[in-house]
Scaffold this motif. Structure first.
Motif, PDB file in Angstrom:
ATOM      1  N   PRO A 139       0.831  -1.202   0.000  1.00 26.30           N
ATOM      2  CA  PRO A 139       0.000   0.000   0.000  1.00 26.30           C
ATOM      3  C   PRO A 139       0.867   1.255   0.000  1.00 26.30           C
ATOM      4  O   PRO A 139       2.093   1.164   0.155  1.00 26.30           O
ATOM      5  N   PRO A 140       0.265   2.429  -0.135  1.00 26.44           N
ATOM      6  CA  PRO A 140       1.029   3.680  -0.029  1.00 26.44           C
ATOM      7  C   PRO A 140       1.450   3.909   1.423  1.00 26.44           C
ATOM      8  O   PRO A 140       0.702   4.474   2.230  1.00 26.44           O
ATOM      9  N   LEU A 141       2.635   3.461   1.772  1.00 23.87           N
ATOM     10  CA  LEU A 141       3.092   3.496   3.158  1.00 23.87           C
ATOM     11  C   LEU A 141       3.107   4.909   3.728  1.00 23.87           C
ATOM     12  O   LEU A 141       2.877   5.106   4.919  1.00 23.87           O
ATOM     13  N   GLY A 142       3.374   5.873   2.868  1.00 23.55           N
ATOM     14  CA  GLY A 142       3.445   7.249   3.339  1.00 23.55           C
ATOM     15  C   GLY A 142       2.111   7.831   3.756  1.00 23.55           C
ATOM     16  O   GLY A 142       2.065   8.917   4.351  1.00 23.55           O
ATOM     17  N   CYS A 143       1.017   7.124   3.460  1.00 27.68           N
ATOM     18  CA  CYS A 143      -0.314   7.601   3.836  1.00 27.68           C
ATOM     19  C   CYS A 143      -0.860   6.924   5.081  1.00 27.68           C
ATOM     20  O   CYS A 143      -1.980   7.232   5.510  1.00 27.68           O
ATOM     21  N   LEU A 144      -0.118   5.979   5.652  1.00 24.11           N
ATOM     22  CA  LEU A 144      -0.566   5.364   6.896  1.00 24.11           C
ATOM     23  C   LEU A 144      -0.643   6.433   7.978  1.00 24.11           C
ATOM     24  O   LEU A 144       0.238   7.296   8.068  1.00 24.11           O
ATOM     25  N   PRO A 145      -1.687   6.432   8.800  1.00 23.37           N
ATOM     26  CA  PRO A 145      -1.837   7.465   9.824  1.00 23.37           C
ATOM     27  C   PRO A 145      -0.587   7.676  10.673  1.00 23.37           C
ATOM     28  O   PRO A 145      -0.239   8.813  11.007  1.00 23.37           O
ATOM     29  N   MET A 146       0.103   6.598  11.027  1.00 24.80           N
ATOM     30  CA  MET A 146       1.314   6.723  11.832  1.00 24.80           C
ATOM     31  C   MET A 146       2.375   7.517  11.090  1.00 24.80           C
ATOM     32  O   MET A 146       3.041   8.396  11.662  1.00 24.80           O
ATOM     33  N   ASP A 147       2.547   7.221   9.791  1.00 24.20           N
ATOM     34  CA  ASP A 147       3.543   7.909   8.994  1.00 24.20           C
ATOM     35  C   ASP A 147       3.180   9.383   8.841  1.00 24.20           C
ATOM     36  O   ASP A 147       4.035  10.265   8.940  1.00 24.20           O
ATOM     37  N   VAL A 148       1.914   9.638   8.580  1.00 18.94           N
ATOM     38  CA  VAL A 148       1.445  11.016   8.411  1.00 18.94           C
ATOM     39  C   VAL A 148       1.641  11.807   9.701  1.00 18.94           C
ATOM     40  O   VAL A 148       2.098  12.958   9.689  1.00 18.94           O
ATOM     41  N   THR A 149       1.318  11.194  10.837  1.00 20.59           N
ATOM     42  CA  THR A 149       1.416  11.873  12.128  1.00 20.59           C
ATOM     43  C   THR A 149       2.860  12.179  12.502  1.00 20.59           C
ATOM     44  O   THR A 149       3.163  13.233  13.078  1.00 20.59           O
ATOM     45  N   LEU A 150       3.756  11.272  12.163  1.00 23.62           N
ATOM     46  CA  LEU A 150       5.166  11.464  12.493  1.00 23.62           C
ATOM     47  C   LEU A 150       5.889  12.360  11.487  1.00 23.62           C
ATOM     48  O   LEU A 150       7.058  12.689  11.681  1.00 23.62           O
ATOM     49  N   ASN A 151       5.195  12.740  10.425  1.00 25.18           N
ATOM     50  CA  ASN A 151       5.770  13.640   9.424  1.00 25.18           C
ATOM     51  C   ASN A 151       5.819  15.047  10.015  1.00 25.18           C
ATOM     52  O   ASN A 151       4.795  15.679  10.250  1.00 25.18           O
ATOM     53  N   GLU A 152       7.008  15.536  10.261  1.00 29.89           N
ATOM     54  CA  GLU A 152       7.160  16.825  10.941  1.00 29.89           C
ATOM     55  C   GLU A 152       6.794  18.005  10.047  1.00 29.89           C
ATOM     56  O   GLU A 152       6.454  19.079  10.537  1.00 29.89           O
ATOM     57  N   ALA A 153       6.863  17.834   8.745  1.00 27.34           N
ATOM     58  CA  ALA A 153       6.640  18.950   7.839  1.00 27.34           C
ATOM     59  C   ALA A 153       5.184  19.400   7.832  1.00 27.34           C
ATOM     60  O   ALA A 153       4.836  20.510   8.195  1.00 27.34           O
TER      61      ALA A 153
END
Length: 269
Positions: A139-153
């Motif tokens: 899947p689009p790993l960058g769209c997982l809620p955990m990844d999105v939440t940890l994205n500082e930008a």
């Protein structure tokens, strides 16, 4: 990124469907291997904290049972085996209540947070009689809620991680082409979940969704952290994700419908 390592690991996430004869499309059994997307509760029987046999998991499962499935309801293999009329759910292989009939009509060997077991390699499964394989892409790993939440930008999909998932899927499809040559007795179908999930992220209303980048049970919560103390949303069907990494039953139904409509006929022809 170690593509070879992850490529072989994800190749164990398959559904092997065996038919009574080569001339019929009637499926007699489904066997699933992989991780949480197919784990029907094998994790319950193992010494691990990677479990979901507690509320609020299972709040949309019949009887509101927290069976060990990492979602609010049923999984893709449950939906598919019910659609094919074999049985209502695909049970876990380690379920103490498993019967001989369950083994004959299909079980899930998948386990959440699992690693590689060479015994689930496809060529070995072919030697044991499996002939039809549905191989799930990443899947689009960058769209997982955990990844999105940890994205500082900013709170959006992490493009770099999505690019890695896309590159993986290209390599996976290339490998499947080679496997088709090495396994002439079998049929292999690549199941794309990357693009359908991206469509849900970009056009949520088209799928009846309202929330796509946060989990119903939380955007960092999963397993033991997704608990009765979590602020769970009132309607999981409006969410793409159930917890920080796993889709809702509603999302699984959308993804499985796509598989039923476009790929199942090819796999069973």
């Amino acid at each position: 990124m170690e593509y070879n390592k992850y490529l072989f690991l994800l190749l164990t996430i398959i559904i092997a469907a065996a038919s009574p004869t080569a001339a019929t499309a009637n499926v007699s059994a489904i066997y699933a291997f992989g991780d949480a997307i197919f784990d029907a509760g094998n994790n319950n029987m193992l010494p691990t904290i990677c479990r979901s046999n507690h509320q609020p998991y299972g709040i949309d499962f019949p009887g509101k049972i927290a069976s060990g499935r990492f979602t609010d309801g049923v999984l893709p293999a449950d939906i598919l085996i019910s659609y094919l009329g074999i049985k209502t759910f695909l049970p876990a292989y380690l379920d103490p209540a498993l019967t001989d009939d369950d083994l004959h009509t299909g079980v899930s060997f998948a386990c959440s947070c699992s690693g590689l077991d060479e015994l689930t390699a496809m060529e070995k499964l072919q030697e044991r009689g499996a002939r039809r394989f549905a191989i799930i892409g990443m899947p689009p790993l960058g769209c997982l809620p955990m990844d999105v939440t940890l994205n500082e930008a900013k709170r959006e999909c992490v493009k770099a991680h999505n690019s890695e998932a896309e590159a993986y899927n290209v390599k996976l499809q290339d490998l499947i082409k080679h496997l088709l040559v090495d396994m002439p007795r079998s049929k292999l179908v690549y199941v794309d979940i990357y693009n359908p999930i991206m469509s849900m992220v970009n056009n949520p209303k088209q799928f009846g969704l309202e929330h796509t980048l946060e989990g119903c049970c939380g955007s960092l919560e999963l397993g033991p952290l997704c608990s009765i103390f979590s602020h769970t949303c009132p309607d999981p069907s409006k969410y793409l994700f159930w917890d920080a990494a796993h889709p809702t039953q509603a999302t699984y139904k959308i993804l499985t419908k796509s598989f039923e409509d476009r790929l199942l006929s090819t796999l069973l022809s």
